[in-house]
Enzyme design. Structure first.
Site, short mmCIF file in Angstrom:
data_model
loop_
_atom_site.label_atom_id
_atom_site.label_comp_id
_atom_site.label_asym_id
_atom_site.label_seq_id
_atom_site.Cartn_x
_atom_site.Cartn_y
_atom_site.Cartn_z
N ASP A 228 7.88 3.34 -9.33
CA ASP A 228 9.19 3.62 -8.70
C ASP A 228 9.18 5.45 -8.29
O ASP A 228 8.46 5.90 -8.03
CB ASP A 228 10.11 3.14 -10.36
CG ASP A 228 11.62 2.70 -9.52
OD1 ASP A 228 12.42 3.28 -9.30
OD2 ASP A 228 11.75 1.78 -9.85
N HIS A 251 8.74 6.80 -5.06
CA HIS A 251 9.86 7.00 -4.40
C HIS A 251 10.21 8.02 -4.42
O HIS A 251 11.20 8.31 -4.07
CB HIS A 251 10.79 5.15 -4.71
CG HIS A 251 10.83 4.10 -5.11
ND1 HIS A 251 11.45 3.21 -5.62
CD2 HIS A 251 9.59 3.70 -4.84
CE1 HIS A 251 10.61 2.09 -5.03
NE2 HIS A 251 9.89 2.66 -4.91
#
EC number: 3.2.1.-
Length: 406
Positions: A228, A251
């Site tokens: 993430d 991310h």
């Protein structure tokens, strides 16, 4: 002559009395050593070592040192609350292993709770200290039940002068580190962080850092491997520095998401000397559009500088329609205020997932898009580079192609 001798003597006495006198202090008051406590480990995963650690904090937490020796293992089967640790130094040279009980940890906010504590060091002096969230069971359960609520490994709320350094953090059930509650002067440095699943179920939502309402947070010399955001800059963060950070599989360095249900602001962020590997993006900004209960998003004075992009889908991305469909945003355009956003010194190669596209900048049609880009040399594997734009200024600094989305 007697008069002059007496006068001279009085002058000497006067000078002597004017000079500062030495204050006698007991050696203990000046050189009092810090109290040192080593918690007694139970030696079995069936024994919760948290009570022993709490006992050590009660004895040495006020200005003392708590040591977890190299080669030792402590099993933590419940929340470790560091309350009472003021001006204390927690030195983890061994292993802190949390239980993998999804029943116990379900619905818990934190595994290590640092709430309104001032002057705390949580560190490894040797680099051998490990904090293991033992998150595999949580990864597997969340794959079949997305409503399962998982705890953050290290949760800082309020307080000031907090240092987390030299440690390895691994396999949190959820986020690695969270800062909020108007915390001040928090430093993370020299950390190795990795979330790895042993099954086909990925370690979802394992943000490296969620930085919320806080002032003066520094993240430096850190490596993160996760699934993430590497660093998520959440509503209310102000004066955040992110430097010398390597992120893999993440991310990226993300501002947001902002404006989901209230007016949100992120400001004064400086991220530089970042290496981003195999990530969805290297850096980006995510804001909700107008309408549907969403609030106004404001992002001010943010610099992304000196990024080395290796196999990321995008080098830079602006999403003004986050959380809604394209058809919704056609009638409810983004209204975020992006002011003084600088993107400079980006180099490297994207993954090629979106062919030649290396950046996608979708600014809101009803917002402000004060963004500039310079020294931007990222290319697709083919050697070509396209930057998609919507509602960006003519002074952006790169050649734009229409068609931005998101």
């Amino acid at each position: 002559m007697l008069y002059y001798r007496n006068l001279a003597l009085l002058s000497l006495l006067s000078l002597s009395s004017a000079a500062p006198s030495q204050v006698e202090r007991s050696p203990d008051a000046v050189f009092k050593p810090r109290a040192v406590c080593t918690p007694t480990a139970g030696g079995s995963s069936s024994i919760d070592d948290v009570p022993a650690i709490r006992k050590a904090i009660s004895s040495c937490g006020n200005g003392g040192t708590i040591v977890f020796p190299a080669g030792s293992t402590y099993y933590l089967n419940s929340v470790l609350d560091l309350a009472g640790c003021s001006n204390c130094d927690i030195q983890v040279e061994g292993l802190l292993m949390f239980s993998g009980s999804t029943e116990y940890w379900g619905g818990k906010t934190a595994m290590i709770n640092i709430n309104k504590i001032n002057a705390l060091k949580l560190r490894s002096l040797t680099g051998s200290g490990v904090i293991d969230g033992n998150g595999q069971n949580a990864y597997d359960l969340f794959a079949s039940n997305s409503d399962y609520e998982r705890p953050t490994l290290l949760y800082i709320t309020g307080g000031s002068n907090i240092e987390v350094s030299g440690l390895r953090q691994r396999n949190p059930p959820n986020v690695f580190n969270s800062v909020k509650g108007d915390a001040k002067d928090v430093t993370f440095t020299n950390l190795r962080m990795d979330a790895t699943s042993r099954s086909d179920n990925p370690p979802k939502n394992t943000d490296g850092f969620d930085i919320g309402s806080s002032t003066h947070v520094t993240i430096s010399s850190v490596s993160v491997s996760n699934d993430d955001d590497c660093v998520a800059l959440k509503p209310g963060c102000n004066y955040v520095t992110v430097e010398n950070v390597t992120c893999t599989g993440s991310h990226g360095i993300s501002v947001g998401s902002l404006g989901k249900s209230s007016a949100d602001t992120v400001q004064n962020v400086y991220a530089h000397r970042i290496t981003m590997i195999d990530s969805t993006k290297a850096a980006g900004i995510k804001t909700y559009p107008s309408g549907n209960g969403h609030g106004l998003s404001t992002v001010k004075n943010v610099t992304f500088s000196d990024f080395n992009v290796r196999g990321c889908d995008y080098a830079f991305q602006i999403q003004s329609c986050y959380g809604e469909s394209a058809s919704y945003c056609a009638s409810h355009p983004g209204n975020a205020i992006l002011q003084d956003i600088i993107v400079k010194g980006f180099s490297g190669t994207t993954s090629g997932k979106d062919d030649w596209v290396v950046a996608d900048l979708n600014c809101g049609a009803r917002g402000t898009c004060d963004v500039s880009m310079s020294d931007f040399s990222v290319k697709a594997p083919s050697g070509k580079a396209t930057v998609l734009c919507a509602n960006t200024p003519s002074s952006l600094g790169v050649t734009c192609t229409s068609g931005a989305s998101g």
